[in-house]
Write an enzyme that holds these catalytic residues in place. Structure first.
Site, mmCIF file in Angstrom:
data_model
loop_
_atom_site.group_PDB
_atom_site.id
_atom_site.type_symbol
_atom_site.label_atom_id
_atom_site.label_comp_id
_atom_site.label_asym_id
_atom_site.label_seq_id
_atom_site.Cartn_x
_atom_site.Cartn_y
_atom_site.Cartn_z
ATOM 1 C CE LYS A 19 1.090 24.706 38.747
ATOM 2 N NZ LYS A 19 0.976 23.453 37.952
ATOM 3 C CE LYS A 21 6.082 19.367 36.932
ATOM 4 N NZ LYS A 21 4.763 19.957 37.197
ATOM 5 N N GLY A 59 2.447 12.964 39.780
ATOM 6 C CA GLY A 59 2.522 12.747 38.337
ATOM 7 C C GLY A 59 2.625 14.041 37.553
ATOM 8 C CG ASP A 60 3.947 17.220 34.723
ATOM 9 O OD1 ASP A 60 3.279 18.099 35.277
ATOM 10 O OD2 ASP A 60 4.454 17.393 33.594
ATOM 11 C CE LYS A 114 2.302 16.915 46.311
ATOM 12 N NZ LYS A 114 2.900 16.067 45.239
ATOM 13 C CG ASN A 137 -5.406 13.371 34.868
ATOM 14 O OD1 ASN A 137 -5.266 14.497 35.312
ATOM 15 N ND2 ASN A 137 -6.049 12.418 35.494
ATOM 16 C CB SER A 153 -1.089 16.705 45.296
ATOM 17 O OG SER A 153 -0.988 15.899 44.154
ATOM 18 C CD GLN A 165 4.062 22.135 40.811
ATOM 19 O OE1 GLN A 165 4.323 21.781 39.678
ATOM 20 N NE2 GLN A 165 2.861 21.978 41.339
ATOM 21 C CB THR A 208 -5.335 19.003 36.902
ATOM 22 O OG1 THR A 208 -4.486 18.333 37.829
ATOM 23 C CG2 THR A 208 -4.597 20.163 36.285
HETATM 24 N N1 GLU Z 1 2.144 17.994 37.853
HETATM 25 C C1 GLU Z 1 1.044 18.670 38.470
HETATM 26 C C2 GLU Z 1 1.257 20.169 38.380
HETATM 27 O O1 GLU Z 1 1.836 20.642 37.418
HETATM 28 C C3 GLU Z 1 0.715 18.149 39.852
HETATM 29 C C4 GLU Z 1 1.811 18.199 40.847
HETATM 30 C C5 GLU Z 1 1.476 17.503 42.177
HETATM 31 O O2 GLU Z 1 0.371 17.017 42.339
HETATM 32 O O3 GLU Z 1 2.367 17.484 43.023
HETATM 33 O O4 GLU Z 1 0.839 20.948 39.190
#
Ligand code: GLU
Length: 466
Positions: free
Chosen positions: A135, A147, A186-187, A111, A261, A399, A132, A230
């Site tokens: 996180k 990612k 997204g990112d 994810k 965002n 998410s 990630q 976020t």
């Molecule tokens: N890009 C966001 C992050 O850095 C969200 C990632 C997601 O929702 O999967 O955590």
């Protein structure tokens, strides 16, 4: 059982005869990471930070070293790289490079977001996917780390060009993802519009309407509050940090960078909680509004950035405030700084300026916006410092709530999602305290890294050598 997997990589230099670890073996391990990933500086720095934080824990629990969890954790499970051909509106052919780094699936399906930006390369994506992983673990939800993205620059592209690029990107990526395998979102450069095109193409190719992507528009199965998550989560986390130190956001001056965002909704939630937001920025410069933003000004920013795709300098013109061309927000006096633009945007000098101008709290809305030297300045000066993997985890957390809603074919109310988001941010904060409590203060970096690490490492041990 872990002994079965004992390797000779770390134990020669890392283990004393009685099984405890030598401190200098941290260096041995990091040298190996450097050699195995030549030139990947961002990835190396991310690994170093985590290893620095967890080394003491490893010393107390040699099972992790015996099973060589560190080397397993720093090697992505899978990296996919592919050609993305597309034509512009004039019929010219362009080729970009697409990626998906599926880093770790120990605690759930891969994810993480997709980034479309000219700076995208394997190093950046490995660093982001590694971050990630921890996180996502911290959120307490069952999601692994990934990612992806492309070195495509969305700036100045027409709507049709964006759509064609997204369709071409997904035409390759769709083979590797799925609602139980890998769920992109997204990112930077990828928001609701791009997610819509990517999801549409996935649906067309796979003939399935499912929760393979998050950040979708509400009409396409997206979660309410995902766009806000976020930024709101960041401010909930800041609020937790402040409350734990008998402070509050009320009346505090907040400097924010970025105007996308994350920045927009960090500003919105700061206003809700009584903060005064004095700056926003984009890649051309920063606006400084000493009176502070209000709801009307924020609506203008949202329209400017999300609809018109204009520059933040237009804010300075409209509201007659200072525009700092090609400058950052870090020389502006503030109590709280929320870097919400991109990695490495605060260097050591910026950090010194922030401290000298009275800043007492920094929390990362972007992924690693503070360079290691800057972080050292914050820690030395006892600032409250919220690292991105904790402070900005609200986005990926919602998410995961979107995935849950999709798999149940339902949609929760905004209020329900908001309550869950607040709970998640509060839990993340508690985990940071549990593992990061030090003599004088709380080291949130250490707390986040240790809490994130333990869950992933234990799951890896449970699942054997895979
Ligand atoms: N890009 C966001 C992050 O850095 C969200 C990632 C997601 O929702 O999967 O955590």
């Amino acid at each position: 059982m872990e002994d079965k997997f004992k390797t000779n990589i770390l134990d020669k230099s890392a283990l004393k005869t009685n099984g405890t670890v030598n401190y200098n073996s941290i260096g041995t391990f990091l040298t190996r990471v450097k050699e195995k990933n030549p030139g990947e500086i961002e990835f190396y720095e991310a690994v170093k930070e985590v290893i620095d934080s967890v080394w003491e824990l490893l010393e107390r629990h040699p099972k992790y070293l015996h099973s060589n969890i560190l080397e397993r954790l720093t090697e992505p499970e899978r990296v996919i790289m592919f050609r993305v051909p597309w034509t512009d509106d004039q019929g010219h052919v362009h080729i970009n490079r697409g990626y998906r780094v599926e880093f770790n699936s120990a605690i759930g399906p891969y994810k993480g977001g997709l980034r479309f930006h000219p700076s995208v390369n394997l190093d950046i994506l490995k660093f982001l996917a590694f971050e990630q992983t921890f996180k996502n673990s911290l959120t307490t939800l069952p999601i692994g780390g990934a990612k992806g993205g492309a070195d495509f620059d969305p700036k100045g592209k027409s709507e049709a060009e964006i759509m064609r690029f997204c369709q071409s990107f997904m035409t390759e990526l769709y083979r590797y993802i799925g609602p139980a395998t890998d769920i992109p979102a997204g990112d930077i450069g990828v928001s609701r519009r791009e997610i819509g095109y990517l999801f549409g193409q996935y649906k067309r190719l796979s003939n399935e309407f499912n929760g393979v992507m998050t950040g979708k528009g509400a009409e396409s199965g997206g979660s309410l509050l995902r766009p806000e998550a976020t930024g709101y989560g960041l401010v909930y986390f800041v609020n937790e940090m402040l409350q734990a130190h008998n402070k509050s956001l009320e009346g505090q001056t907040v400097a924010i960078s970025g105007s996308g965002n994350v920045a927009q909704f960090a500003a919105e939630k700061s206003l809700h909680l009584g903060g005064k937001v004095v700056s926003l920025s984009d890649s051309d410069g920063t606006i400084y509004d000493p009176k502070g933003l209000d709801e009307e000004k924020l609506t203008f920013v949202k329209h400017l950035k999300n609809e018109k795709r204009g520059r933040i300098s237009e804010y300075a013109k409209k509201y007659d405030v200072t525009y700092l061309e090609n400058q950052t927000a870090w020389n502006i006096p503030c109590d709280i700084a929320l870097p919400c633009a991109t990695e490495n945007e605060i260097d050591e000098q910026d950090a010194i300026a922030l401290v000298e101008n009275g800043c007492r709290c920094v929390a990362e809305g972007a992924n690693k916006p503070c360079q290691p030297g800057a972080v050292q300045v914050f820690l030395k000066n006892d600032l409250l410092f919220g690292p991105g993997k904790a402070a900005n985890a609200g986005g990926v957390a919602v998410s995961q709530l979107e995935m849950a809603q999709n798999s149940m074919h339902t949609q929760w109310s905004r209020a329900e999602v908001d309550i869950k988001l607040q709970e998640i941010m509060s839990n993340i904060h508690s985990k940071c305290i549990t593992h990061g409590e030090a003599d004088r203060s709380i080291n949130y970096i250490k707390g986040a890294n240790i809490a994130g690490f333990i869950k992933v490492a234990d799951a890896m041990l449970q699942q054997g050598l895979v």
